[in-house]
Design a protein around this motif. Structure first.
Motif, PDB file in Angstrom:
ATOM      1  N   LEU A   1       0.858  -1.183   0.000  1.00 34.63           N
ATOM      2  CA  LEU A   1       0.000   0.000   0.000  1.00 34.63           C
ATOM      3  C   LEU A   1       0.895   1.233   0.000  1.00 34.63           C
ATOM      4  O   LEU A   1       1.263   1.770   1.048  1.00 34.63           O
ATOM      5  N   VAL A   2       1.261   1.681  -1.169  1.00 33.26           N
ATOM      6  CA  VAL A   2       2.256   2.726  -1.343  1.00 33.26           C
ATOM      7  C   VAL A   2       1.632   4.107  -1.141  1.00 33.26           C
ATOM      8  O   VAL A   2       0.562   4.410  -1.680  1.00 33.26           O
ATOM      9  N   ASP A   3       2.303   4.944  -0.354  1.00 34.59           N
ATOM     10  CA  ASP A   3       1.894   6.337  -0.118  1.00 34.59           C
ATOM     11  C   ASP A   3       0.555   6.471   0.608  1.00 34.59           C
ATOM     12  O   ASP A   3      -0.058   7.542   0.600  1.00 34.59           O
ATOM     13  N   VAL A   4       0.092   5.403   1.225  1.00 34.69           N
ATOM     14  CA  VAL A   4      -1.168   5.442   1.968  1.00 34.69           C
ATOM     15  C   VAL A   4      -0.899   5.940   3.390  1.00 34.69           C
ATOM     16  O   VAL A   4       0.020   5.461   4.047  1.00 34.69           O
ATOM     17  N   PRO A   5      -1.668   6.895   3.905  1.00 38.69           N
ATOM     18  CA  PRO A   5      -1.474   7.322   5.290  1.00 38.69           C
ATOM     19  C   PRO A   5      -1.742   6.169   6.244  1.00 38.69           C
ATOM     20  O   PRO A   5      -2.674   5.378   6.033  1.00 38.69           O
ATOM     21  N   ALA A   6      -0.927   6.078   7.287  1.00 39.12           N
ATOM     22  CA  ALA A   6      -1.042   4.963   8.226  1.00 39.12           C
ATOM     23  C   ALA A   6      -0.570   5.421   9.601  1.00 39.12           C
ATOM     24  O   ALA A   6       0.442   6.110   9.713  1.00 39.12           O
ATOM     25  N   PHE A   7      -1.307   5.029  10.636  1.00 36.10           N
ATOM     26  CA  PHE A   7      -0.895   5.399  11.989  1.00 36.10           C
ATOM     27  C   PHE A   7      -1.400   4.370  12.987  1.00 36.10           C
ATOM     28  O   PHE A   7      -2.289   3.571  12.694  1.00 36.10           O
ATOM     29  N   ASP A   8      -0.813   4.411  14.198  1.00 35.29           N
ATOM     30  CA  ASP A   8      -1.175   3.500  15.275  1.00 35.29           C
ATOM     31  C   ASP A   8      -2.181   4.135  16.224  1.00 35.29           C
ATOM     32  O   ASP A   8      -2.232   5.363  16.374  1.00 35.29           O
ATOM     33  N   VAL A   9      -2.949   3.282  16.881  1.00 34.98           N
ATOM     34  CA  VAL A   9      -3.832   3.672  17.975  1.00 34.98           C
ATOM     35  C   VAL A   9      -3.469   2.807  19.178  1.00 34.98           C
ATOM     36  O   VAL A   9      -3.346   1.580  19.045  1.00 34.98           O
ATOM     37  N   ALA A  10      -3.267   3.439  20.334  1.00 39.33           N
ATOM     38  CA  ALA A  10      -2.883   2.711  21.545  1.00 39.33           C
ATOM     39  C   ALA A  10      -3.974   2.853  22.597  1.00 39.33           C
ATOM     40  O   ALA A  10      -4.096   3.893  23.231  1.00 39.33           O
ATOM     41  N   ALA A  11      -4.780   1.824  22.765  1.00 39.54           N
ATOM     42  CA  ALA A  11      -5.799   1.806  23.819  1.00 39.54           C
ATOM     43  C   ALA A  11      -5.892   0.414  24.430  1.00 39.54           C
ATOM     44  O   ALA A  11      -6.929   0.009  24.942  1.00 39.54           O
ATOM     45  N   VAL A  12      -4.797  -0.337  24.327  1.00 35.36           N
ATOM     46  CA  VAL A  12      -4.664  -1.688  24.880  1.00 35.36           C
ATOM     47  C   VAL A  12      -5.830  -2.557  24.386  1.00 35.36           C
ATOM     48  O   VAL A  12      -6.077  -2.626  23.184  1.00 35.36           O
ATOM     49  N   CYS A  13      -6.581  -3.190  25.281  1.00 31.48           N
ATOM     50  CA  CYS A  13      -7.602  -4.144  24.861  1.00 31.48           C
ATOM     51  C   CYS A  13      -8.821  -3.486  24.222  1.00 31.48           C
ATOM     52  O   CYS A  13      -9.630  -4.164  23.586  1.00 31.48           O
ATOM     53  N   SER A  14      -8.964  -2.169  24.401  1.00 34.72           N
ATOM     54  CA  SER A  14     -10.028  -1.424  23.714  1.00 34.72           C
ATOM     55  C   SER A  14      -9.557  -0.896  22.367  1.00 34.72           C
ATOM     56  O   SER A  14     -10.313  -0.204  21.671  1.00 34.72           O
ATOM     57  N   GLY A  15      -8.339  -1.197  21.995  1.00 45.98           N
ATOM     58  CA  GLY A  15      -7.723  -0.592  20.828  1.00 45.98           C
ATOM     59  C   GLY A  15      -8.489  -0.780  19.541  1.00 45.98           C
ATOM     60  O   GLY A  15      -8.588   0.136  18.720  1.00 45.98           O
ATOM     61  N   PHE A  16      -9.048  -1.984  19.328  1.00 45.73           N
ATOM     62  CA  PHE A  16      -9.768  -2.206  18.077  1.00 45.73           C
ATOM     63  C   PHE A  16     -10.987  -1.305  17.982  1.00 45.73           C
ATOM     64  O   PHE A  16     -11.270  -0.750  16.915  1.00 45.73           O
ATOM     65  N   LEU A  17     -11.729  -1.137  19.069  1.00 49.70           N
ATOM     66  CA  LEU A  17     -12.905  -0.271  19.029  1.00 49.70           C
ATOM     67  C   LEU A  17     -12.511   1.185  18.807  1.00 49.70           C
ATOM     68  O   LEU A  17     -13.198   1.917  18.082  1.00 49.70           O
ATOM     69  N   TYR A  18     -11.417   1.627  19.418  1.00 48.38           N
ATOM     70  CA  TYR A  18     -10.937   2.992  19.185  1.00 48.38           C
ATOM     71  C   TYR A  18     -10.536   3.169  17.726  1.00 48.38           C
ATOM     72  O   TYR A  18     -10.826   4.199  17.097  1.00 48.38           O
ATOM     73  N   ALA A  19      -9.849   2.176  17.165  1.00 52.00           N
ATOM     74  CA  ALA A  19      -9.441   2.253  15.757  1.00 52.00           C
ATOM     75  C   ALA A  19     -10.655   2.192  14.829  1.00 52.00           C
ATOM     76  O   ALA A  19     -10.712   2.904  13.819  1.00 52.00           O
ATOM     77  N   LEU A  20     -11.623   1.351  15.171  1.00 55.00           N
ATOM     78  CA  LEU A  20     -12.841   1.246  14.367  1.00 55.00           C
ATOM     79  C   LEU A  20     -13.580   2.577  14.338  1.00 55.00           C
ATOM     80  O   LEU A  20     -14.048   3.022  13.280  1.00 55.00           O
TER      81      LEU A  20
END
Length: 333
Positions: free
Chosen positions: A100-119
């Motif tokens: 995935l070239v030139d696509v913006p990408a970043f991390d989310v850190a919320a431990v076990c809630s992380g997927f819901l925060y990212a969603l």
């Protein structure tokens, strides 16, 4: 009808090495019976030396893209507590490995809630027309944070990754993210923590090699607070969605502990058989647990088209949240 983020792809991946309760019992003061009784876990998957969180994330991401029938997205969001490095973020590495070239990408850190925060973050980007498609990944190499002598944590966690693809669609479509409710309380930071290695630790004159580098958890207080916050956020998101508890066909809670999942179902008044459980096979995979449970539920038929689904999680921070959607007709990668 309004613009919405619609789930169109799903993938999960766990490393091949399986660690059984009996294997852990050979080096810890524990037993298969003790672990199963208190956690519901029979085994967990653990990465091999040299494998990283980005390896797991990229494989889950590839499977989600294949499931969605696409090979490109506008944004990549990775939820993780175990990034490959403190700096930089892991998401750009994952995007590059996936081509995935030139696509913006970043991390989310919320431990076990992380997927819901990212969603929530990804869905908001779609609704705001900042992206037409987003890859959301929860990935963890949690075995790298565990004290091998601490039976209270070593028996609980496993490694793995799960991913979903969201596309722009309409709010009445199956798969549309109906609503997400999130919360946090920083005064509870010590409930779930890794003390060593961060800026707080180093600002007091410590080096990266001293201090406590391992994951620590106040189990009894986490149990009580997790059940409370997951139940509260679930009721809140159901009210916002316009659903009654009886309308929920499947509860997909963070796979922390079977007793926590059962307690949340009981607090809500949901029959226990409506709760998806895969912790027995994969352990607690933190930010990866909800998408892995969704993938396993889709594969084994426990989760099917038209099911009204309630997602909920509690994690370090403390953080928590819940979300609703009607399950679409898709195949997990």
């Amino acid at each position: 009808m309004t613009r919405a983020a619609v789930l169109s792809g799903l993938g999960g991946f766990v490393p091949p090495r399986v660690v059984t309760n009996d294997e852990l019992a050979r080096r810890l003061d524990t037993s298969d019976t003790w672990i199963r009784t208190r956690t519901g876990i029979a085994q967990r998957h653990v990465i091999a030396p040299g494998t990283t969180t980005s390896d797991l994330a990229a494989e889950a991401g590839r499977r989600a893209l294949k499931s969605s029938g696409t090979d490109d997205v506008d944004l990549v969001v990775v939820a993780t507590t175990t990034p490959d490095r403190i700096c930089p973020a892991t998401a750009p590495t994952v995007a590059t490995r996936m081509g995935l070239v030139d696509v913006p990408a970043f991390d989310v850190a919320a431990v076990c809630s992380g997927f819901l925060y990212a969603l929530h973050t990804a869905a908001a980007a779609v609704v705001a027309q900042l992206a037409d498609s987003v890859l959301v990944i929860g990935a963890e190499s949690f075995s790298t944070l565990l004290d091998p002598e601490d039976r209270t944590t070593s028996v609980i966690f496993g490694d793995g990754a799960g991913a979903v693809v969201l596309r722009a669609g309409e709010s009445d479509e199956p798969g549309a993210v109906r609503d997400v409710r999130l919360g946090s309380d920083g005064s509870l930071a010590d409930l779930i923590t890794v003390r060593g290695g961060g800026a707080e630790h180093r600002s007091h004159g410590h080096t990266a090699s001293d201090g406590d580098p391992y994951f620590r958890m106040m189990g009894k207080e986490v149990f009580r607070t997790a059940v409370q916050r997951m139940s509260e956020s679930s009721r809140s998101v159901l009210a916002r969605t316009g659903w009654e508890v009886a309308d929920v066909d499947r509860l997909v809670a963070h796979q922390a502990n079977t007793r926590i999942i059962q307690a949340v179902a009981e607090q809500l008044g949901l029959p226990p058989e409506r709760a998806l459980v895969n912790i027995d096979r994969v352990g607690n995979t933190s930010a990866a647990s909800i998408p892995l449970a969704l993938a396993d539920g889709t594969v084994d038929g426990a989760l099917g088209p038209g099911h009204r689904v309630l997602l909920t999680a509690f994690g370090g921070g403390a953080t928590w949240g819940a979300a609703t959607l009607v399950w679409p007709d898709l195949t997990a990668g």
